[in-house]
Motif scaffolding. Structure first.
Motif, PDB file in Angstrom:
ATOM      1  N   VAL B 329       0.855  -1.198   0.000  1.00  0.00           N
ATOM      2  CA  VAL B 329       0.000   0.000   0.000  1.00  0.00           C
ATOM      3  C   VAL B 329       0.888   1.244   0.000  1.00  0.00           C
ATOM      4  CG1 VAL B 329      -1.621   1.344   1.393  1.00  0.00           C
ATOM      5  CG2 VAL B 329      -1.964  -1.116   1.125  1.00  0.00           C
ATOM      6  N   MET B 330       1.877   1.264   0.888  1.00  0.00           N
ATOM      7  CA  MET B 330       2.743   2.442   1.025  1.00  0.00           C
ATOM      8  C   MET B 330       3.596   2.659  -0.218  1.00  0.00           C
ATOM      9  SD  MET B 330       3.367   4.858   3.009  1.00  0.00           S
ATOM     10  CE  MET B 330       3.974   5.343   4.615  1.00  0.00           C
ATOM     11  N   THR B 331       4.100   1.569  -0.790  1.00  0.00           N
ATOM     12  CA  THR B 331       4.975   1.714  -1.956  1.00  0.00           C
ATOM     13  C   THR B 331       4.170   1.775  -3.250  1.00  0.00           C
ATOM     14  OG1 THR B 331       5.300  -0.679  -1.978  1.00  0.00           O
ATOM     15  CG2 THR B 331       6.969   0.622  -0.869  1.00  0.00           C
ATOM     16  N   GLU B 332       2.842   1.602  -3.117  1.00  0.00           N
ATOM     17  CA  GLU B 332       1.937   1.708  -4.270  1.00  0.00           C
ATOM     18  C   GLU B 332       2.421   0.848  -5.436  1.00  0.00           C
ATOM     19  OE1 GLU B 332       0.084   5.539  -4.907  1.00  0.00           O
ATOM     20  OE2 GLU B 332       1.074   6.328  -3.124  1.00  0.00           O
ATOM     21  N   LEU B 333       2.569  -0.433  -5.128  1.00  0.00           N
ATOM     22  CA  LEU B 333       2.913  -1.418  -6.153  1.00  0.00           C
ATOM     23  C   LEU B 333       1.677  -2.248  -6.459  1.00  0.00           C
ATOM     24  CD1 LEU B 333       6.390  -2.614  -4.852  1.00  0.00           C
ATOM     25  CD2 LEU B 333       5.944  -1.475  -7.034  1.00  0.00           C
ATOM     26  N   VAL B 371      -7.284  -0.621   0.398  1.00  0.00           N
ATOM     27  CA  VAL B 371      -6.991  -1.511  -0.736  1.00  0.00           C
ATOM     28  C   VAL B 371      -8.303  -1.769  -1.472  1.00  0.00           C
ATOM     29  CG1 VAL B 371      -5.025  -2.688   0.347  1.00  0.00           C
ATOM     30  CG2 VAL B 371      -7.337  -3.594   0.670  1.00  0.00           C
ATOM     31  N   ALA B 372      -8.183  -2.172  -2.724  1.00  0.00           N
ATOM     32  CA  ALA B 372      -9.376  -2.557  -3.469  1.00  0.00           C
ATOM     33  C   ALA B 372      -9.756  -3.979  -3.070  1.00  0.00           C
ATOM     34  CB  ALA B 372      -9.116  -2.472  -4.962  1.00  0.00           C
ATOM     35  N   VAL B 373     -11.062  -4.238  -2.972  1.00  0.00           N
ATOM     36  CA  VAL B 373     -11.531  -5.583  -2.610  1.00  0.00           C
ATOM     37  C   VAL B 373     -12.614  -6.003  -3.593  1.00  0.00           C
ATOM     38  CG1 VAL B 373     -12.548  -7.027  -0.810  1.00  0.00           C
ATOM     39  CG2 VAL B 373     -11.126  -5.071  -0.161  1.00  0.00           C
ATOM     40  N   ILE B 374     -12.403  -7.155  -4.220  1.00  0.00           N
ATOM     41  CA  ILE B 374     -13.423  -7.686  -5.115  1.00  0.00           C
ATOM     42  C   ILE B 374     -13.697  -9.141  -4.752  1.00  0.00           C
ATOM     43  CG2 ILE B 374     -12.753  -6.112  -6.968  1.00  0.00           C
ATOM     44  CD1 ILE B 374     -11.417  -8.404  -8.385  1.00  0.00           C
ATOM     45  N   THR B 398      -2.046  -0.521  -7.070  1.00  0.00           N
ATOM     46  CA  THR B 398      -2.567  -0.771  -5.725  1.00  0.00           C
ATOM     47  C   THR B 398      -2.710  -2.266  -5.488  1.00  0.00           C
ATOM     48  OG1 THR B 398      -4.455  -0.410  -4.236  1.00  0.00           O
ATOM     49  CG2 THR B 398      -4.978  -0.635  -6.559  1.00  0.00           C
ATOM     50  N   PRO B 399      -2.590  -2.697  -4.241  1.00  0.00           N
ATOM     51  CA  PRO B 399      -2.973  -4.071  -3.942  1.00  0.00           C
ATOM     52  C   PRO B 399      -4.484  -4.247  -4.136  1.00  0.00           C
ATOM     53  CG  PRO B 399      -1.687  -3.130  -2.146  1.00  0.00           C
ATOM     54  CD  PRO B 399      -2.073  -1.995  -3.059  1.00  0.00           C
ATOM     55  N   VAL B 400      -4.853  -5.398  -4.674  1.00  0.00           N
ATOM     56  CA  VAL B 400      -6.261  -5.760  -4.817  1.00  0.00           C
ATOM     57  C   VAL B 400      -6.470  -7.085  -4.100  1.00  0.00           C
ATOM     58  CG1 VAL B 400      -8.090  -6.399  -6.447  1.00  0.00           C
ATOM     59  CG2 VAL B 400      -6.475  -4.591  -7.054  1.00  0.00           C
ATOM     60  N   ILE B 401      -7.506  -7.136  -3.271  1.00  0.00           N
ATOM     61  CA  ILE B 401      -7.818  -8.393  -2.590  1.00  0.00           C
ATOM     62  C   ILE B 401      -8.886  -9.124  -3.388  1.00  0.00           C
ATOM     63  CG2 ILE B 401      -8.487  -9.495  -0.424  1.00  0.00           C
ATOM     64  CD1 ILE B 401      -6.110  -7.618  -0.085  1.00  0.00           C
ATOM     65  N   PHE B 402      -8.596 -10.367  -3.695  1.00  0.00           N
ATOM     66  CA  PHE B 402      -9.525 -11.234  -4.424  1.00  0.00           C
ATOM     67  C   PHE B 402     -10.121 -12.157  -3.366  1.00  0.00           C
ATOM     68  CE2 PHE B 402     -10.338 -15.202  -6.707  1.00  0.00           C
ATOM     69  CZ  PHE B 402     -10.912 -14.796  -7.900  1.00  0.00           C
TER      70      PHE B 402
END
Lengths: 340, 612
Positions: B329-333, B371-374, B398-402
């Protein structure tokens, strides 16, 4: 922020980032940083190929001060991030900077596994036998009985020997150097850089504020010639102010004996960094102060296939007959048709 | 002489196979499913098994079950209750009795109802000899004896013979439901290609079961379930975890990237690792890490290196990964974290399903860390949502949570295969060498994404890390205003994803008394319940959230058109908590279940009726 593209050949200054260095005045890390910058400037690898990855702790600020790609990660986890990076890019020169707390305590697990896999990265473990950034608690390498803020009655823990961990993990390159000998350090960094596979280097480093002179009994000006032995491949382990002492084996144990330059070496222990068997390198790690002189130099340097190379090779093998196409992936082995 | 048997037809049938963990019930169910697929029915399956690999034989904890519902209609669940239970031993009968419809058929292996087996299954008296099964039809079959008899001229010995008996049961079910056995025969031939004696024995047992059902006088009627009116197209059978794995490989190909998957074995996510490890021909790199932290660390390293870093786990693994997730999140990878949820807290019930991790993935980190969550809603939807996860991760940096679920992971359904050529490319642009000083924390004005500069690119050397970042330069900064600005920027960036996702659609009336708002794997039960009730003339609507953070932009508007919103969840009400925070004043009502099992259509219908 970085400047315009730098071209070869490099100077030390090319490797200096614009960020203000914030270690305590007199910290051993300054010498390590300068030696690294000077050493890398001698190589002909383009500067954009270097990546410094660190965890948390004083030494882990290192990447900010290198004018290269850098990643200051989280406590103990730098080897994991470096592993992933190496697995997707075979061309980079990847350096993990860690400390005795970061690498041997919270990150011990990753260190072991990174070394046993022989991931092609260089790990520098800056050992000052104390927690500096958290202001002076004992570390896993602090000597038993050490009085610190978190051990006012003395620690009751057996310290861990970093190089033993490296040997036990079958690291293919293992070395020790020290912050007060930049020439030796530069030689070791160069050897580590050139080694294919994991390189593990322990650097004795002085923490002026919380553990000053921790290594002086070994590396101090007065005593170092008698208490340090520099390893040279194919040579006896010679030390002493007059180079008049060497090591021989007595059963499974080392023994100090008199030595004359050019004399008979047949009973003496001759250093062999290429020994595939870890016994000898382990034996060297057990030479500790005050019983024995402490070895510095390359303990072990052997060739083994690297993790990243084998990973790529498996893919190459799988793709000998061509890369997979999406249709066969998505359709899989069994389909059926409905309707027209 | 054997009387000619009759044939009737049925629309929908649910069968449950149950036995010891070592009895091959999952395999039996899979084979029945494969044949059912080929025969053109719609279906949904539900494997239900213990965490223990081989609990003591014959005991209750060792029971492994597999349920399939198949139909000539379009169906969405594996069925509430079984029309037929095949129970290989007394323990299987005991554990599964409550899953059988009243009046349903129970087929038992009567050879396994000896004293010791009854005792192990804690039956005080023999249920075949007392009134326990009075509400059911019971067919006692000497499965063990019949199998031994069928194989008496085969070279197999003892245990190997007895292990074939699941094929006897399968053969019986094939006859009862008018299925062909060729598909399974072909499977056996392939599976045991190196052991011809096993091929012969298993096929002989399968046929013996089929013939036994044909001949025995106790079975008088064959039931035929006609083909379903599935949309025309090419289909395959797919589980959620298979679709997830295939989806991410596809996404990597569409993005022109190497998929790097770091994972540590954990139920029920491990089969994603297994599946991906097979796909080296697609350039997939799998890394079985030393622990959950190393798995995500390596994935972050791969993302930093300019490739597609993905890590997969279940709830307990997400706990361990949270610090590293915050680093991303902090490093926006870009990073995708797959969480195949299981029943918690702590180790919980590893093989059982739940939706208990929503709040964890939304908020389970230090600091303000969006974070994004789908969440996929069906097994095959995992494919589509995998493409979405990657698209959003790389576009928004951004990290995305699946957020998948054990139920989706292992349930199988027919999947109408997509047209490969129509799958959209995933565009990625990495910055190249530039004359001006490179600013790693400059932002795309539309998405607020920072540039993804790859190590090795000349002139773009820069340092990232977990310390607070200065705007634009990314240098370490303790400036108070800057810190607040960066936190708000990261929040805004994730919020902007709402502009880039589909609106929420409503099935049924567009306004009214009750909207059922679901997420994740509850889709099937909700859909079936509403479709049944609609047929009965009940007015109720359904909307399903694939996107949990951010929500679709029209969600507020949709909610405003209904008097009550029912939010069914397999947890104590985690989505409802977030909804109440976002939409105060809306009348949200929960239906909550924490039993490790998905909702039944029955309980869903009851709740809906109660609210109308």
């Amino acid at each position: 922020m970085s400047e315009a593209v730098l071209k070869l050949p490099y100077t030390k200054e090319d490797f200096v980032s614009g960020q203000e260095v914030r270690w305590c005045p007199g910290c051993g890390d300054y010498s390590i940083l300068a030696t690294m910058q000077r050493t890398l400037s001698k190589f002909d690898l383009p500067i954009e190929k270097y990546v410094f990855v660190s965890g948390i702790g004083c030494s882990s600020r290192f990447p900010y001060y290198m004018n290269t790609y850098g990643f200051h990660t989280i406590h103990g986890r730098a080897p994991t991030i470096a592993t992933g990076l190496r697995c997707v890019n075979p061309e980079l020169s990847i350096w993990v900077i860690t400390g005795d707390g970061d690498g041997l305590s919270i990150g011990g697990n990753h260190l072991i596994h990174c070394m046993r896999r022989n991931v092609d990265i260089n790990i520098l473990l800056v050992n000052n036998r104390i927690y500096g950034l958290t202001k002076g608690q004992y570390s896993p390498t602090s000597e038993k009985g050490k009085i610190t803020k978190s051990s006012p009655y003395g620690t009751i823990e057996q310290p861990i020997n970093a190089l033993c961990v490296a040997i036990a993990s079958e690291a293919t390159f293992i070395a020790r150097t020290l912050d007060t000998d930049p020439t030796h350090m530069s030689y070791i960094l160069e050897r580590a850089a050139k080694h294919k596979g994991v390189s593990f280097v322990e650097i004795y480093q002085n923490c002026l504020i919380f553990n000053d002179k921790a290594f002086v009994p070994v590396t101090g000006r007065e005593t170092r010639e008698d208490r340090m032995v520099y390893l040279k491949d194919g040579q006896p382990l010679v030390f002493g102010k007059k180079k008049d002492k060497a090591i021989r084996l007595k059963g499974l144990y080392p023994e100090e004996v008199n030595y004359t330059a050019g004399g008979d070496t047949k009973d003496l222990l001759i250093h062999n960094e290429k020994d595939e068997n870890p016994h000898y390198a382990y034996f060297l790690t057990q030479m500790e102060h005050p019983e024995m002189p402490v070895p510095f130099g390359v303990f072990r340097a052997i060739e083994k296939p690297t993790y990243d190379e084998m990973l790529d090779e498996q893919i190459r093998q799988a793709q000998v007959k061509g890369k997979g196409d999406l249709k066969s992936l998505i359709y899989g082995p069994n389909t059926w048709k409905v309707g027209s | 002489m054997v009387a000619v048997k009759s044939k009737t037809s049925a629309n929908t049938i649910t069968i449950r196979f149950a036995g010891d963990s070592g009895d091959g019930m999952q395999l039996t169910g899979d084979q029945f499913t494969d044949t059912t697929a080929v025969m053109g029915n719609d279906f949904a399956t539900f494997p239900d098994y213990p965490a223990e690999i081989r609990a003591p034989q014959g005991t209750l904890p060792g029971v492994s079950s597999f349920q399939i519902q198949f139909s000539d209609n379009i169906i969405f669940t594996p069925g509430d209750q079984a029309d037929v239970l095949v129970a290989m031993n007394p323990a299987a009968l005991k554990v599964n009795l409550k899953t059988v419809k009243k009046g349903g058929l129970i087929i038992v292996n009567e050879n396994s109802f000896g004293e010791d087996h009854l005792k192990k299954a804690a039956w005080k008296t023999n249920p075949l000899a007392d009134n326990t099964l009075k509400d059911f039809q019971v067919l006692k079959v000497a499965l063990t004896d019949l199998t031994r008899n069928a194989l008496k001229d085969h070279p197999l010995k003892g245990q190997e013979v007895d292990r074939c008996k699941n094929f006897f049961a399968l053969g019986m079910m094939f006859w009862m439901y008018d299925r062909r056995f060729e598909h399974t025969v072909a499977w056996i031939e392939k599976r045991f290609a190196k052991r011809p004696e096993m091929v012969a024995a298993n096929i002989a047992t399968l046929k013996a079961g089929f013939n036994f059902a044909d001949i025995t006088e106790t079975l008088q009627t064959q039931i035929h379930v006609p083909k379903a009116q599935l949309e025309p197209g090419v289909y395959r059978k797919i589980t959620g975890n298979e679709a997830t794995a295939i989806g991410f490989v596809t996404a990597a190909q569409l993005a022109g990237k190497t998929l790097f998957y770091g994972s540590y074995p954990i139920t029920p996510a491990s089969s994603i690792l297994h599946e991906l490890a097979k796909h080296k021909v697609y350039g997939v790199k799998t890394f079985q890490a030393e622990d959950e932290i190393a798995a995500i660390g390596a994935a972050i390293g791969a993302s930093f290196g300019g490739q597609l870093g993905i890590t997969g786990t279940s709830g307990p693994g997400v706990c361990l990964k949270s610090e590293a997730l915050n680093l991303a999140v902090m490093t926006e990878l870009p990073l995708v974290v797959i969480d195949v949820q299981r029943a918690g807290p702590s180790t919980g019930m590893p093989t059982k399903t739940e939706q208990g991790d929503l709040l964890q993935v939304m908020y389970g980190r230090n600091g303000d860390s969006p974070v994004a969550v789908i969440a996929p809603k069906t097994p095959s939807d995992c494919f589509q949502m995998a493409l979405e996860a990657v698209r959003l991760a790389v576009k928004y940096m951004t990290p995305v949570i699946f957020l998948s679920e054990g139920y989706l992971a292992e349930a199988a359904e027919p999947w109408k295969l997509p047209e490969i050529e129509k799958l959209p490319k995933i565009e990625i642009r990495h910055p190249k060498e530039e004359k001006d000083p490179f600013l790693p924390y400059s932002r795309n004005p539309e998405t607020l994404a920072r540039p993804w500069a790859v190590p090795g690119t000349p002139g773009l050397g820069h340092r990232i890390g977990g310390l607070s970042k200065a705007d634009l330069t990314g240098n370490v900064s303790y400036d108070p205003d800057n810190n607040q600005k960066m936190i708000l920027l990261r929040r805004e960036k994730v919020a902007k994803i709402a502009n880039d996702i589909p609106d929420l659609t409503v099935e049924g009336p567009g306004s009214g008394k009750l909207l059922v708002l679901g997420w994740g794997g509850t889709f099937g039960a909700i859909y079936q319940a509403i479709s049944d009730l609609t047929q009965e003339g009940v007015k109720v609507s359904h909307a399903h959230l694939n996107y949990l953070n951010p929500f679709p932009k029209n969600l507020k508007n949709v909610l405003s058109r209904f008097e009550k919103i029912l939010v069914p969840e397999l947890n104590m009400g985690q989505l409802i908590m977030i909804l109440r925070d976002h939409f105060p004043g809306v009348n949200f009502l929960g239906l909550n279940k924490m039993q490790g099992h998905p909702f039944s259509v029955f309980e869903m219908k009851n709740k809906i009726r109660e609210l109308l």
